[in-house]
Design a protein around this motif. Structure first.
Motif, short mmCIF file in Angstrom:
data_model
loop_
_atom_site.label_atom_id
_atom_site.label_comp_id
_atom_site.label_asym_id
_atom_site.label_seq_id
_atom_site.Cartn_x
_atom_site.Cartn_y
_atom_site.Cartn_z
N ARG A 249 0.84 -1.20 0.00
CA ARG A 249 0.00 0.00 0.00
C ARG A 249 0.88 1.25 0.00
N ALA A 250 0.30 2.36 -0.44
CA ALA A 250 1.04 3.61 -0.62
C ALA A 250 2.18 3.40 -1.63
N ARG A 251 1.96 2.50 -2.59
CA ARG A 251 2.93 2.18 -3.64
C ARG A 251 4.31 1.84 -3.07
N GLN A 252 4.30 1.10 -1.98
CA GLN A 252 5.57 0.65 -1.39
C GLN A 252 5.93 -0.73 -1.97
N PRO A 253 7.23 -1.00 -2.12
CA PRO A 253 7.62 -2.30 -2.68
C PRO A 253 7.50 -3.42 -1.65
N SER A 254 7.26 -4.62 -2.14
CA SER A 254 7.32 -5.79 -1.25
C SER A 254 8.79 -6.17 -1.08
N PHE A 255 9.08 -6.84 0.02
CA PHE A 255 10.47 -7.19 0.34
C PHE A 255 10.52 -8.68 0.66
N PHE A 256 11.38 -9.41 -0.06
CA PHE A 256 11.51 -10.87 0.15
C PHE A 256 12.90 -11.17 0.69
N ARG A 257 12.96 -11.98 1.75
CA ARG A 257 14.27 -12.38 2.27
C ARG A 257 14.27 -13.88 2.55
#
Length: 787
Positions: A249-257
């Protein structure tokens, strides 16, 4: 300023321009809301005697920190000081330097957002106030004040599934929700019954998915192995295209670890929660023979996929992508629909919501027993003047497990099962077992006031009034009774799991409150209760043939009607509960919460011996319950209850036991099954299904049959240019042939029928036949003709 209500979806804390910022995303009736809280100071605790040394270290490394002595103490009664920092970075760096200098730090592992919520007793539901600003698809509020709420959300859910080549090139992305159901697919437009959004290439596929999330804006994403497979691959392909997946949301990127030790994947999507079907079912204590979507959906829904074999599936997906994309889209969407149906059928989302409302753990938290206990217990502990110990990782003494009595093997008429209701939580409530209660109880010993304490085990004793855990369990117990009365199954299950996890948490070295005196005072008290209960039953003239943790198995000595058995069961329960109430009052001046319940009457019951021995088994038995249409057989720990035995053994056991429990002669049946097996009539039921617990290359000295079959399968896969299946664990199906174990899909040798007779049919029969004077070897030997 108006008070608003919401439900917590995600939490995050980070440093922004040298100052902390906590970002909370809520689901509200007005739509998604972002709360931004600036300037909360990270805190951990040190001994007051270490303040000067800590200040020197902070100055030396140019770390801004304020040290403040507080009227708080450690469990060792040492006075403490709080260490506040302006940024998370400075706080973490200071903890690291203090640890290197061998200075004690307490509660340094608690994350800022978790502490902010925990200390305000916020669990899932939030009430907040603060100036909010509309940002189009969401609201954003700053300078907010938050407190606990009672809001139950109605979350928007999408089920996501991808299809790809064996090399991980994306073909399509399926998305199924009440808002919209479609497949985004690479290819030229074609007519199809499934709603397909056609895109030119893989880059356009990923871009279209990002746009879908922005437009339909779901709160929750569900899927099957969706984090470790779907999102791992989506991020990998996005990285290859130098594209950021702006699906937060709020055009934030997803983060994968990826966790370095386990290689397990984790995903963070601001404002959205990802629930994996497998992990959530496991957390809700579901068990399945196989965790494939096909197997679970067949078991729960009676529906599944069209393609079963993994290679057929890959070949078929590739073929459909080349020749029949509309069929691939239909197949892709079917997986999404199946996952949504499983979530609806099992009320998994409601379960996750209720668990979060009860404990404050994140919606997507897997397991989380220790986090749940910490969230509930720490704020109360702080207000009582204590700071919790740091996490234990080694140097811990194991506590005894649950009580398991030696069994008396035999084939019995009329056996009753008497169960203590929630034994460990009952012991905690009855004997006032509690982490702070232990510390305060030991202080009484020092102060020569032992009569104030309740005795435990291994040197533990507990304060009679300074404790929290007994009351926490009492509250949960009452809430569960209400949930059961209202038929709220998800809520009731969430409470049960949390309540029963509290003992496990106290007995786990992964919990900051671990102390062997705590766990042992629960389990060893359980041993004492079970042994005394056995004595009380036997004093009434009945035989106790087995006991396990909280269950006692009582033989009535002869066949009894259901009515007579019920009467005896209720009478025993009433007598024993009354005895415990009187005993605890006289011996300890305590109120007994122990409650024995009459659980089951087995008309017929088998307690087998350990294989090849005359000693009675443990955790293995079978019995016949009910009459007529309500009749059913129960198997515990035996072949038909275990997934690693062949279907032949399971079917053979069910029918053989049914016959013997009903007084029928099994001789002809045994001979017939042996003959049919030798004639190849049961070949489809001779498949072993076993899980590889380690990576294939890690099996060196001891190489069991399933590993030999898996190695053979992957050698053939490699020759055929197919993806390797079994290198990183997995489930293998194989058969025993005259040339040893062979994978089912590549079996080419003849079956070793004698193996199945000796290793599958004989052990099943040998467990029960001796009790009716029969021997399997005699019955199964070939009939010799006269001459």
């Amino acid at each position: 300023m108006s008070i608003q209500q919401g439900f917590l979806l995600t939490r995050q804390a980070r440093d922004v321009r040298g100052q902390t910022q906590i970002e909370l995303w809520l689901a509200t009736d007005q739509g998604p809301t972002q709360l931004l809280i600036r300037g909360e100071q990270p805190v951990f605790f040190i001994l007051q005697q270490d303040i000067d040394a800590a200040q020197d270290i902070a100055r030396q490394h140019r770390l801004r920190a304020q040290f403040r002595p507080l009227p708080l103490k450690s469990f060792e009664q040492q006075p403490l000081a709080a260490c506040y920092s302006d940024s998370i970075q400075h706080s973490n760096a200071l903890v690291s330097h203090l640890t290197q200098a061998e200075l004690l730090t307490l509660e340094a592992d608690i994350r800022l957002a978790d502490r902010y919520l925990m200390e305000r007793f916020i669990r899932g539901s939030v009430e907040f106030s603060g100036p909010a600003q509309s940002m189009g698809s969401y609201s954003s509020a700053r300078q907010v004040k938050c407190r606990p709420g009672d809001y139950i959300p109605n979350l928007k859910v999408v089920s996501l599934d991808i299809e790809c080549s064996e090399k991980g090139i994306l073909y399509s992305i399926g998305l199924d929700s009440e808002m919209d159901s479609r497949v985004i697919m690479v290819g030229k437009p074609q007519t199809a019954e499934t709603q397909i959004q056609w895109v030119e290439d893989e880059y356009a596929l990923l871009t279209a998915m990002v746009e879908w999330f922005e437009h339909f804006d779901p709160d929750v994403i569900v899927g099957w192995n969706v984090i470790d497979f779907d999102f791992r691959l989506l991020h990998k392909r996005a990285e290859w295209h130098k594209l950021k997946l702006m699906i937060g949301r709020a055009r934030q990127p997803s983060f994968f670890r990826t966790a370095s030790q386990t290689q397990q994947g984790f995903i963070t999507i601001p404002g959205r929660v990802v629930l994996d079907g497998i992990d959530t079912l496991k957390t809700a204590t579901y068990h399945f023979r196989s965790w494939s979507l096909e197997s679970v959906s067949q078991e729960l829904l009676g529906a599944g996929k069209a393609i079963h074999n993994v290679h057929d599936r890959m070949d078929e997906i590739n073929r459909m992508y080349r020749e029949d994309k509309p069929s691939l889209a239909k197949y892709n969407l079917q997986d999404c629909v199946l996952v949504n149906r499983i979530f609806a059928h099992t009320h998994l989302l409601e379960f996750a919501i209720e668990r979060s409302r009860l404990t404050g753990v994140e919606l997507d938290r897997v397991g989380g027993s220790v986090a749940a206990f910490t969230n509930l217990y720490l704020p109360q502990l702080h207000r009582a003047g204590y700071i919790a110990p740091s996490l234990h990782s080694e140097n811990w003494l194991a506590s005894p497990g649950g009580y398991v009595m030696d069994s008396i093997p035999g084939l019995y008429d009329s056996v009753l099962v008497l169960d203590f209701k929630s034994l460990y939580p009952s012991i905690i409530r009855s004997f006032l077992i509690d982490p702070m209660g232990l510390i305060e109880g030991l202080q009484l010993q020092i102060g020569n006031a032992p009569d104030q304490a309740v005795p435990g085990f291994r040197g533990g004793q507990f304060h009679r009034s300074r404790h929290f855990l007994p009351q926490m369990i009492e509250n949960l117990w009452a809430a569960r009774d209400v949930a059961k009365k209202n038929n709220e199954k998800a809520f009731s299950q969430a409470i049960k799991i949390i309540m029963n996890s509290f003992y496990g948490v106290l007995g786990s070295s992964g919990c900051r409150f671990f102390d062997t005196r705590l766990a042992s005072s629960i389990t060893m008290r359980g041993h004492e209760i079970m042994k005394q209960t056995k004595r009380l039953i036997e004093a009434r003239g009945y035989q106790v043939i087995y006991g396990d943790t909280d269950s006692t198995f009582v033989s009535l000595g002869s066949e009894h009607s259901q009515q007579d058995a019920d009467q005896i069961g209720q009478s025993l329960v009433q007598h024993i509960n009354q005895w415990w109430r009187k005993h605890l009052k006289q011996e300890y001046a305590l109120n007994s919460i122990l409650e024995l319940e009459y659980e089951t009457h087995y008309r017929k019951f088998l307690m087998p011996t350990i294989r090849g021995s005359e000693t009675g088994s443990k955790k293995r038995y079978a019995g016949l319950i009910g009459e007529g249409d309500n009749e059913r057989m129960v198997f515990k720990g035996l072949e038909s209850a275990r997934s690693d035995w062949t279907p032949l053994a399971q079917q053979f056991q069910s029918e053989l036991y049914r016959m013997i429990f009903h007084g029928e002669q099994p001789d002809d049946y045994i001979r017939r099954i042996v003959e049919e097996t030798l004639a190849g009539e049961h070949d489809n039921e001779l498949v072993y299904q076993k899980r590889l617990r380690r990576k294939l290359h890690e099996y060196q000295k001891n190489v069991p049959p399933q590993v030999r079959a898996a190695r053979m399968a992957d050698e053939i896969n490699q020759r055929l240019g197919r993806p390797l299946q079994y290198q990183n664990r997995g489930l293998i199906e194989y058969c025993m042939t005259i040339n040893g174990p062979e994978p089912r899909e590549y079996q080419h040798s003849a079956m070793d029928y004698q193996h199945y007779i000796d290793k599958q049919l004989k052990p099943v029969a040998d467990a029960i036949l001796p009790f009716i004077g029969r021997q399997f070897d005699q019955l199964s030997a070939p009939q010799l003709g006269l001459f």
